[in-house]
Scaffold this motif. Structure first.
Motif, PDB file in Angstrom:
ATOM      1  N   LEU A  52     -66.450  -6.822  84.233  1.00 60.83           N
ATOM      2  CA  LEU A  52     -66.847  -5.619  83.489  1.00 60.83           C
ATOM      3  C   LEU A  52     -68.164  -5.850  82.755  1.00 60.83           C
ATOM      4  O   LEU A  52     -69.052  -4.992  82.745  1.00 60.83           O
ATOM      5  CB  LEU A  52     -65.734  -5.227  82.504  1.00 60.83           C
ATOM      6  N   LYS A  53     -68.302  -7.034  82.175  1.00 62.87           N
ATOM      7  CA  LYS A  53     -69.538  -7.366  81.462  1.00 62.87           C
ATOM      8  C   LYS A  53     -70.739  -7.253  82.413  1.00 62.87           C
ATOM      9  O   LYS A  53     -71.801  -6.729  82.041  1.00 62.87           O
ATOM     10  CB  LYS A  53     -69.418  -8.792  80.916  1.00 62.87           C
ATOM     11  N   GLY A  54     -70.539  -7.734  83.639  1.00 66.91           N
ATOM     12  CA  GLY A  54     -71.606  -7.635  84.643  1.00 66.91           C
ATOM     13  C   GLY A  54     -71.936  -6.186  84.960  1.00 66.91           C
ATOM     14  O   GLY A  54     -73.108  -5.822  85.137  1.00 66.91           O
ATOM     15  N   CYS A  55     -70.904  -5.353  85.005  1.00 64.37           N
ATOM     16  CA  CYS A  55     -71.128  -3.926  85.282  1.00 64.37           C
ATOM     17  C   CYS A  55     -71.930  -3.280  84.159  1.00 64.37           C
ATOM     18  O   CYS A  55     -72.820  -2.465  84.401  1.00 64.37           O
ATOM     19  CB  CYS A  55     -69.792  -3.210  85.460  1.00 64.37           C
ATOM     20  N   TRP A  56     -71.622  -3.665  82.913  1.00 66.68           N
ATOM     21  CA  TRP A  56     -72.377  -3.098  81.779  1.00 66.68           C
ATOM     22  C   TRP A  56     -73.821  -3.592  81.816  1.00 66.68           C
ATOM     23  O   TRP A  56     -74.752  -2.833  81.577  1.00 66.68           O
ATOM     24  CB  TRP A  56     -71.755  -3.469  80.429  1.00 66.68           C
ATOM     25  N   GLN A  57     -73.993  -4.887  82.145  1.00 67.40           N
ATOM     26  CA  GLN A  57     -75.356  -5.437  82.203  1.00 67.40           C
ATOM     27  C   GLN A  57     -76.196  -4.748  83.279  1.00 67.40           C
ATOM     28  O   GLN A  57     -77.427  -4.730  83.207  1.00 67.40           O
ATOM     29  CB  GLN A  57     -75.307  -6.947  82.474  1.00 67.40           C
ATOM     30  N   ALA A  58     -75.511  -4.212  84.286  1.00 69.95           N
ATOM     31  CA  ALA A  58     -76.228  -3.550  85.385  1.00 69.95           C
ATOM     32  C   ALA A  58     -76.741  -2.169  84.980  1.00 69.95           C
ATOM     33  O   ALA A  58     -77.478  -1.528  85.745  1.00 69.95           O
ATOM     34  CB  ALA A  58     -75.327  -3.440  86.613  1.00 69.95           C
ATOM     35  N   LYS A  66     -73.481 -12.313  85.138  1.00 67.61           N
ATOM     36  CA  LYS A  66     -74.793 -12.333  85.783  1.00 67.61           C
ATOM     37  C   LYS A  66     -74.697 -12.126  87.294  1.00 67.61           C
ATOM     38  O   LYS A  66     -75.496 -11.396  87.892  1.00 67.61           O
ATOM     39  CB  LYS A  66     -75.461 -13.681  85.477  1.00 67.61           C
ATOM     40  N   ALA A  67     -73.712 -12.806  87.919  1.00 69.17           N
ATOM     41  CA  ALA A  67     -73.548 -12.686  89.369  1.00 69.17           C
ATOM     42  C   ALA A  67     -73.171 -11.262  89.757  1.00 69.17           C
ATOM     43  O   ALA A  67     -73.673 -10.715  90.750  1.00 69.17           O
ATOM     44  CB  ALA A  67     -72.488 -13.670  89.864  1.00 69.17           C
ATOM     45  N   ILE A  68     -72.306 -10.646  88.959  1.00 66.98           N
ATOM     46  CA  ILE A  68     -71.871  -9.284  89.278  1.00 66.98           C
ATOM     47  C   ILE A  68     -73.039  -8.302  89.134  1.00 66.98           C
ATOM     48  O   ILE A  68     -73.263  -7.442  89.986  1.00 66.98           O
ATOM     49  CB  ILE A  68     -70.683  -8.864  88.367  1.00 66.98           C
ATOM     50  N   LYS A  69     -73.787  -8.471  88.056  1.00 65.50           N
ATOM     51  CA  LYS A  69     -74.961  -7.612  87.863  1.00 65.50           C
ATOM     52  C   LYS A  69     -75.921  -7.751  89.052  1.00 65.50           C
ATOM     53  O   LYS A  69     -76.408  -6.767  89.601  1.00 65.50           O
ATOM     54  CB  LYS A  69     -75.689  -8.001  86.570  1.00 65.50           C
ATOM     55  N   ASN A  70     -76.182  -8.992  89.454  1.00 63.48           N
ATOM     56  CA  ASN A  70     -77.103  -9.211  90.568  1.00 63.48           C
ATOM     57  C   ASN A  70     -76.531  -8.706  91.890  1.00 63.48           C
ATOM     58  O   ASN A  70     -77.280  -8.277  92.773  1.00 63.48           O
ATOM     59  CB  ASN A  70     -77.479 -10.693  90.662  1.00 63.48           C
ATOM     60  N   ALA A  71     -75.215  -8.788  92.035  1.00 62.64           N
ATOM     61  CA  ALA A  71     -74.595  -8.254  93.260  1.00 62.64           C
ATOM     62  C   ALA A  71     -74.816  -6.742  93.336  1.00 62.64           C
ATOM     63  O   ALA A  71     -75.081  -6.194  94.410  1.00 62.64           O
ATOM     64  CB  ALA A  71     -73.108  -8.584  93.288  1.00 62.64           C
ATOM     65  N   ILE A  72     -74.740  -6.078  92.186  1.00 64.03           N
ATOM     66  CA  ILE A  72     -74.994  -4.631  92.155  1.00 64.03           C
ATOM     67  C   ILE A  72     -76.454  -4.353  92.534  1.00 64.03           C
ATOM     68  O   ILE A  72     -76.751  -3.461  93.326  1.00 64.03           O
ATOM     69  CB  ILE A  72     -74.665  -4.042  90.754  1.00 64.03           C
TER      70      ILE A  72
END
Lengths: 339, 339
Positions: free
Chosen positions: A18-24, A305-311
């Protein structure tokens, strides 16, 4: 671009996901939509306290699911047994045209199975392959396959080369990526029967910029942009890279610490810098190439970070039309039988 | 113990090979004999100027040969086409009972072919396997096979485990070496059909201390003493270890140098120490397990140190009677078909 994210998958789910989604949020504009797929209560609770600016909230949507595929669930069986799991629901969203891409740090086998089942294979593709970016000292190298097919026929390796070239082109803006075949020697006569047969296919294929076989010791020498291998070898290599790198840095840290506090501090700074420059999380995840949608498979240990970059990468691949390019290349390539 | 050394094989032959033979002088006593096999003029010339004490000269004998197998010669063909090459002659010496062991840093494929042809396989052995010592941060790990068989049947993997256990026992004095099977996950269901079948054989075999599958990331974690895999995967992994380790140290050196001259000096000292502690040359070479003699295959880049250590290990293996132990274990093991 509409991206469905598996909030329940991965060692650090749901928090880091979820944190990655918010960072995106900063990446989202226009019609962009992040579908948060998973436990509705958890996601809504997080949404109500999340740090996303109010003007970005319209880019998030909750898709509540009731089942979870565990890391050690059997891939194919779990997709059938858990139709309301986040992975199954995400892939169905793509098949229904409700999403363009899916992202998961959960059960890799289940992601592969669900993508193949729901998104179908692109026209002409025999088998999908996972393409991971290996951050080498001479720049990123795409390795395909790292686990979708434990056994590869020559035709699969030919298609992995075509698909990974398209990916490397779109991701890193490399005009004609140099493709190498992983083997145990540079000569024609080296390797398994499959590798020898694949070598001929790669050499004869005008759409592939084939530079020949590559040995294990040359992977990090910057001689190629794409490495093709079967998923068994690729997966072992990928995890081996992780284990060996960590081992070397740990051993060195222990030695440096004994030198002096000052030297140790310097070392830590340098190690951190090198580590950051070769951080797999910068590349987000590894796409499953060959399916009719974008499926980004992330490391089980993925952080925000990985999730944000995946987005970010998923958006890039949808916008670049990588799947249309793959379909065209496969259609134009020399057609070989499956045997 | 009578050891035949290939003076003509390897990137640094004949200089470093001969130097290694002279350095081994301190290991030689009693009836020990080092047969120097290769160009007679070169060897005699080196013998006349060598730094070996006079009382050790009786342990050296020149076996002049007229042909050389090049690194890129086809293994089987070259053995037939060059019967007076050092590799062919050495293996014939073992078959005639004139030598107990052969050592070569030359063409690996030719060594395997000649050993199999001349020394024959030990009773019950289906295929020989090359067993290399990987110096990990938690001690040495024996990996078998690293290149003799590019494709392995389950039975071969079972026998690699039996043979490499005997080797690990005799070399490192480990009572019951822990054996792992290299795969892409710990679960039964992971891996190729061959790996899954081999897993059952290893688990059911009372003579093997099987701890289960091991993934690439765990190779360096000290959880096992022996790793079993086919020669294609093993060879890629071995060379990959070399390339990645060198790459990391080089990258770090470049960074440290930018910090300060003093820090760089400290780093160099530490790197040298770590490198020395994990120096493959300390282990000399990798035996081809399963043939009726001791055949030590050395890295093409071997220096004198590696050759000296190969002579030491060859002596150790002849004296420990590792081949008798392998024969006994193979005979006592659960007999499976070749398919």
């Amino acid at each position: 671009v509409r991206v469905a994210v598996d909030v329940m998958g991965g060692d650090r789910a749901p928090g880091e996901i979820l944190k990655g989604c918010w960072q995106a949020a900063e990446l989202l504009s226009g019609d962009d939509m992040v579908h948060l797929v998973g436990d509705g209560a958890i996601i809504n609770d997080a949404l109500s306290t999340n740090p996303v600016p109010a003007n970005k909230l319209k880019h998030y949507n909750v898709v509540a699911t009731t089942q979870i595929i565990e890391m050690d669930d059997s891939p194919v069986e779990s997709i059938r047994a858990k139709p309301d799991s986040s992975i199954a629901v995400m892939c169905r969203m793509v098949s229904k045209g409700e999403a363009d891409a899916v992202i998961s740090a959960g059960n890799t086998g289940a992601c592969v199975a669900a993508s193949q089942l729901r998104m179908r294979l692109l026209p002409g593709v025999a088998r999908p392959g996972i393409a991971v970016v290996l951050p080498t000292f001479h720049g990123p190298v795409v390795v395909c396959d790292v686990g979708a097919q434990v056994i590869a026929k020559p035709k699969y390796l030919q298609q992995f080369a075509l698909m990974a070239s398209a990916y490397s082109h779109d991701l890193f803006n490399i005009e004609t990526p140099r493709v190498a075949l992983l083997s145990i020697g540079e000569e024609d006569a080296k390797g398994t029967g499959t590798v020898k047969e694949a070598r001929k296919l790669l050499r004869d294929e005008p759409l592939i910029n084939f530079i020949g076989n590559i040995e294990g010791k040359d992977v990090f020498k910057g001689t190629c942009d794409v490495i093709v291998c079967d998923g068994f070898v690729g997966n072992i290599l990928l995890k081996f890279t992780e284990g060996l790198s960590e081992g070397i840095f740990q051993t060195m840290a222990a030695e440096m610490e004994q030198e002096s506090a000052e030297v140790f501090e310097k070392f830590k700074g340098v190690a951190k810098r090198i580590w950051a420059r070769h951080d797999w999380q910068e590349h987000g995840g590894a796409p499953l190439l060959g399916v009719g949608g974008i499926c980004m498979i992330c490391h089980g240990r993925s952080e925000a970070k990985a999730i944000k970059n995946a987005i970010r990468v998923a958006k890039q691949l949808v916008n670049s039309g990588v799947n249309a390019k793959i379909t065209a290349r496969i259609a134009q390539s020399i057609q070989v039988t499956d045997e």
